[in-house]
Design an enzyme around this catalytic site. Structure first.
Site, PDB file in Angstrom:
ATOM      1  N   GLU A  81      70.544 -18.331  40.340  1.00 57.34           N
ATOM      2  CA  GLU A  81      71.518 -17.500  39.610  1.00 57.34           C
ATOM      3  C   GLU A  81      70.856 -16.387  38.796  1.00 57.34           C
ATOM      4  OE1 GLU A  81      75.454 -19.356  38.449  1.00 57.34           O
ATOM      5  OE2 GLU A  81      74.014 -20.804  37.637  1.00 57.34           O
ATOM      6  N   HIS A 100      71.949 -17.953  30.185  1.00 54.29           N
ATOM      7  CA  HIS A 100      73.023 -18.527  30.983  1.00 54.29           C
ATOM      8  C   HIS A 100      73.006 -20.039  30.773  1.00 54.29           C
ATOM      9  CE1 HIS A 100      75.817 -19.545  34.053  1.00 54.29           C
ATOM     10  NE2 HIS A 100      74.911 -20.210  34.751  1.00 54.29           N
ATOM     11  N   HIS A 102      75.390 -24.001  30.871  1.00 51.54           N
ATOM     12  CA  HIS A 102      76.532 -24.801  31.334  1.00 51.54           C
ATOM     13  C   HIS A 102      76.986 -25.758  30.222  1.00 51.54           C
ATOM     14  CE1 HIS A 102      74.511 -24.393  35.586  1.00 51.54           C
ATOM     15  NE2 HIS A 102      75.062 -23.271  35.192  1.00 51.54           N
ATOM     16  N   HIS A 170      82.320 -23.446  34.947  1.00 52.27           N
ATOM     17  CA  HIS A 170      80.887 -23.270  35.188  1.00 52.27           C
ATOM     18  C   HIS A 170      80.077 -23.201  33.885  1.00 52.27           C
ATOM     19  CE1 HIS A 170      77.722 -20.442  37.299  1.00 52.27           C
ATOM     20  NE2 HIS A 170      77.164 -21.392  36.580  1.00 52.27           N
TER      21      HIS A 170
HETATM   22 ZN   LIG Z   1      75.174 -21.556  36.233  1.00 55.25          ZN
END
Ligand SMILES: [Zn+2]
Length: 247
Positions: A81, A100, A102, A170
């Protein structure tokens, strides 16, 4: 030239520290990542090879072009990603660090109608409104991961001028003017989400006002109070804080 190499190494240390901090604070686990824009090559960014943030060392950091292609040919397997990072740096010249995550506490707000909004002072950096990006809108059925430049660009478009964007089912991505700013919002936004979720069980909730957010937004990310937080997180994570000038 030697000075440049020294500076680059110091910046890489700060990126390693950010990895350890985010792991130690539970913002990332086996997955999730953090990057910085390259200090001398604005069209590149630095990020770990595919590795859990808790395990990242300076030797694991590699440079990538904004389209996600590696700068050197023998780069080990990168994060799937990584396109999140390059697309945000491409769209936002003011941004120098991206996270980023989760984080569990944020996820309910990516799938329910209740908007995530700042309700505690430490989370004011997330802004009055946090946009929600749904990969299904433009890409249909996928594995929900951002795995190519088109998906990254669509996410960056959704981020617009905001600092944080939720990603349906997500997680979230956060953007900052420097590492401490993005680490702070990535730590406090899940805390804010947890507190908001609890407060909603009690009844209607009063969040921060636009004026309060505006006043708090004037804090310089290189101010002593931000450095104090960085030193604290580094101490907890067992890594040297480095120097404020290298954030
Ligand atoms: Zn992710």
């Amino acid at each position: 030239m030697t000075q440049d190499v020294d500076k680059l190494n110091r910046c890489i240390h700060m990126l390693v520290a950010a990895n350890r901090i985010l792991a130690n604070e539970g913002v990332v686990d086996a997955y999730g990542h953090v990057s910085i824009r390259h200090p001398f090559e604005p069209n590149q960014y630095l990020i770990s090879r595919s590795l859990s943030p808790e395990l990242v060392t300076a030797e694991d950091i590699y440079a990538f072009h904004l389209d996600g292609s590696p700068v050197v040919a023998n780069t080990p397997t990168p994060y799937l990603e990584r396109f999140i990072h390059g697309s945000i740096y491409k769209k936002r010249p003011d941004i120098h660090a991206v996270v980023h995550s989760h984080a569990d506490d944020v996820l309910p707000f990516t799938i329910a109608r209740e908007p995530l909004r700042p309700v505690i002072n430490t989370a004011s950096d997330m802004g009055l409104e946090v946009p929600l990006w749904d990969i299904h809108d433009h890409f249909g059925d996928t594995n929900l991961l951002v795995t190519n430049p088109d998906q990254g660009d669509d996410l960056a478009q959704g981020l617009g001028d905001h600092k944080v964007i939720l990603m349906r089912g997500h997680g979230f991505s956060a953007a900052g003017k420097n590492l401490v700013e993005v680490v702070k919002v990535a730590i406090y936004m899940p805390k804010n989400a947890k507190i908001l979720m609890n407060a909603l069980r009690l009844g209607p909730v009063k969040g921060l006002t636009p004026g309060e957010i505006e006043i708090r937004s004037k804090v310089d990310p290189k101010s002593p109070q931000m450095w104090r937080a960085w030193e604290f997180w580094c101490s907890k994570a067992g890594i040297a804080a480095g120097s404020k000038e290298d954030l």
